[in-house]
Design an enzyme around this catalytic site. Structure first.
Site, PDB file in Angstrom:
ATOM      1  NE  ARG A 126      36.804  48.525  40.085  1.00 38.64           N
ATOM      2  CZ  ARG A 126      38.097  48.581  40.272  1.00 38.64           C
ATOM      3  NH1 ARG A 126      38.589  48.409  41.488  1.00 38.64           N
ATOM      4  NH2 ARG A 126      38.930  48.765  39.289  1.00 38.64           N
ATOM      5  CB  THR A 182      32.991  55.897  44.172  1.00 44.82           C
ATOM      6  OG1 THR A 182      32.275  54.817  43.559  1.00 44.82           O
ATOM      7  CG2 THR A 182      32.277  57.215  43.881  1.00 44.82           C
ATOM      8  CG  ASP A 233      37.585  37.965  33.837  1.00 42.92           C
ATOM      9  OD1 ASP A 233      37.594  39.164  34.121  1.00 42.92           O
ATOM     10  OD2 ASP A 233      36.517  37.301  33.742  1.00 42.92           O
ATOM     11  CG  ASP A 246      37.036  37.722  30.054  1.00 42.88           C
ATOM     12  OD1 ASP A 246      35.864  38.088  29.789  1.00 42.88           O
ATOM     13  OD2 ASP A 246      37.982  38.523  30.207  1.00 42.88           O
TER      14      ASP A 246
HETATM   15  N1  URA Z   1      37.670  37.984  39.255  1.00 38.90           N
HETATM   16  C1  URA Z   1      38.155  37.068  38.392  1.00 38.90           C
HETATM   17  O1  URA Z   1      37.471  36.616  37.485  1.00 38.90           O
HETATM   18  N2  URA Z   1      39.432  36.644  38.562  1.00 38.90           N
HETATM   19  C2  URA Z   1      40.226  37.098  39.542  1.00 38.90           C
HETATM   20  O2  URA Z   1      41.379  36.655  39.650  1.00 38.90           O
HETATM   21  C3  URA Z   1      39.693  38.061  40.438  1.00 38.90           C
HETATM   22  C4  URA Z   1      38.412  38.489  40.265  1.00 38.90           C
END
Ligand code: URA
Length: 210
Positions: free
Chosen positions: A105, A109, A201, A204
């Site tokens: 990302r 922008t 995430d 992660d």
């Molecule tokens: N990406 C992720 O890993 N978790 C989320 O909750 C949203 C996007």
């Protein structure tokens, strides 16, 4: 597939997903569960694959037995979390061709920018299954599918583990021809773009990073 959105409500999928959501579930277990769920989602997403027959000899007699028709399908992992779904699906469909789409990302922008794109040849003749565990804003999924269509793909399905209503709406608007298969649709996105209640995430949690 007819439906734009399919939620796989199978009890095994839902039970495994609950364990994945639990923040105390360790990395190795999280990864194993993702692999298992990916195979159950793949079962659903490939339910209507085209079939033909092949003449074989059983030990008893000749028969025309069902086999998959057409070119090998293409699995496309949207990096990096897509790899967690990819591994399991590849175990189920080992002859599939594999591609990768990397997007980051741009903080100025807020638009997704491509940093890696390598996909199988003859995408136009293949069923293409794009995989990414979290359909959140939908920005990266929409951008990845834009790229796949530019590369020739016309028969695309999208597999995820969790989806937010915002991401589903964005995909439906941009790519109404791409059916989505997910294990659950959660409530919403929070102000950081995370799915609520979600599982955190996904990258992660599966790779043990922070
Ligand atoms: N990406 C992720 O890993 N978790 C989320 O909750 C949203 C996007």
């Amino acid at each position: 597939m007819q439906e734009h959105l399919t939620i796989v409500t199978h009890p095994l999928v839902q039970h495994k997903l609950t364990i994945m959501r639990d923040k105390t579930t360790p990395t190795a277990h999280f990864r194993q569960l993702l692999r298992e769920i990916s195979q159950l989602l793949a079962y659903e997403i490939t339910r209507e694959l085209e079939m033909t027959t092949q003449r074989i000899e059983t030990p008893i007699q000749t028969m025309d037995a069902p086999v998959l028709a057409g070119k090998k399908l293409a699995l496309i992992s949207i990096l990096r979390a897509g790899n967690g779904l990819l591994d399991g699906v590849l175990e189920l469909i080992p002859s599939a061709r594999v591609g990768f789409v990397g997007l980051y990302r741009d903080e100025a922008t807020l638009k997704p920018v491509q940093y890696y794109f390598k996909v199988p040849t003859e995408l136009e003749d293949r069923l293409v299954i794009a995989v990414d565990p979290m359909l959140a804003t939908g920005n990266s999924s929409v951008a990845a599918i834009d790229l796949l269509k530019k590369a020739g793909a016309s028969n695309i399905r999208f597999m995820c583990l969790l989806a937010a209503p915002e991401g589903i709406a964005r995909m439906k608007e941009a790519h109404p021809d791409v059916p989505i298969v997910t294990a659950a649709v959660d409530e919403r996105l929070n102000e950081h773009g995370y799915i609520v209640p979600g599982l955190g995430d996904a990258g992660d949690r599966m790779f043990g990073t922070k």
